[in-house]
Design a protein around this motif. Sequence first.
Motif, short mmCIF file in Angstrom:
data_model
loop_
_atom_site.label_atom_id
_atom_site.label_comp_id
_atom_site.label_asym_id
_atom_site.label_seq_id
_atom_site.Cartn_x
_atom_site.Cartn_y
_atom_site.Cartn_z
N LYS A 13 41.78 13.47 41.93
CA LYS A 13 41.69 14.92 41.77
C LYS A 13 42.42 15.62 42.90
O LYS A 13 42.66 15.03 43.97
N ARG A 14 42.75 16.87 42.66
CA ARG A 14 43.44 17.66 43.69
C ARG A 14 42.43 18.49 44.48
O ARG A 14 41.37 18.87 43.96
N THR A 15 42.78 18.81 45.69
CA THR A 15 41.95 19.66 46.54
C THR A 15 41.66 20.97 45.82
O THR A 15 42.56 21.60 45.24
N GLU A 17 39.76 21.36 43.17
CA GLU A 17 39.31 21.17 41.79
C GLU A 17 37.79 20.99 41.74
O GLU A 17 37.17 20.50 42.70
N VAL A 19 34.86 18.84 40.24
CA VAL A 19 34.79 17.45 39.79
C VAL A 19 33.38 17.13 39.31
O VAL A 19 32.40 17.49 39.96
N ALA A 81 36.62 20.27 45.43
CA ALA A 81 36.86 18.98 46.07
C ALA A 81 37.72 19.13 47.33
O ALA A 81 38.68 19.92 47.37
N SER A 82 37.37 18.34 48.33
CA SER A 82 38.17 18.31 49.57
C SER A 82 38.53 16.87 49.88
O SER A 82 37.88 15.93 49.39
N THR A 83 39.54 16.69 50.71
CA THR A 83 40.02 15.33 51.00
C THR A 83 38.95 14.48 51.68
O THR A 83 38.93 13.26 51.50
N THR A 86 36.91 12.05 49.51
CA THR A 86 37.46 10.79 49.00
C THR A 86 36.53 9.66 49.41
O THR A 86 36.25 9.47 50.60
N VAL A 111 40.76 12.33 46.49
CA VAL A 111 41.12 13.75 46.46
C VAL A 111 42.39 13.93 47.28
O VAL A 111 42.43 13.57 48.46
#
Lengths: 112, 112
Positions: A13-15, A17, A19, A81-83, A86, A111
């Motif tokens: 997923k991208r930052t 988004e 989820v 979502a944030s990195t 992950t 992410v």
Amino acid sequence: DVKVTQSSRYLVKRTGEKVFLECVQDMDHENMFWYRQDPGLGLRLIYFSYDVKMKEKGDIPEGYSVSREKKERFSLILESASTNQTSMYLCASSYGELREQYFGPGTRLTVT
Amino acid sequence: AQSVTQLDSQVPVFEEAPVELRCNYSSSVSVYLFWYVQYPNQGLQLLLKYLSGSTLVKGINGFEAEFNKSQTSFHLRKPSVHISDTAEYFCAVRPGSNMLTFGGGTRLMVKP
């Protein structure tokens, strides 16, 4: 055999988004749990639920929310979502306070 | 608050050799103790548990663990390991009816 299933094994997923991670158990268990697993840190409890529509925060609830509308299903939601989210996410269920927890196979979320 | 320390992050061992995976915990109340195993790309599976009674607990796949209250330890042992025992092992503590607290995990690597 108890079966706990998770909707995806791998997810990218991208930052920013939203989820959804889904978990379903087929043994009528009261309790359901969401953990995240990171190397060297073991499993850390995010949220748990002991009944439909009931939820309790675990050790690391920040950035997450959950939903339990039906007994067999427990969803984990990452609102944005944030990195640093992950990770490997594991769902578990159990019956009663002292019974063992049964785990799903996990969802590895990345992410970017 | 309770904590669980798994003293070794990785344990390499040759096939058919004995192995001990160490676990120490801290808790101000009586605890229930668990060992879980995670095979590659799978969820966690219960190996054994101590709830009460005999301090020597036998589990699946030939594993056993000994609860030592004075040393607050719950070390996992197997007299002769197989290649198929290669996995990550997690010690977990449950004080009373509270949730599980996991250690950081020990990766057992069995070499031929």
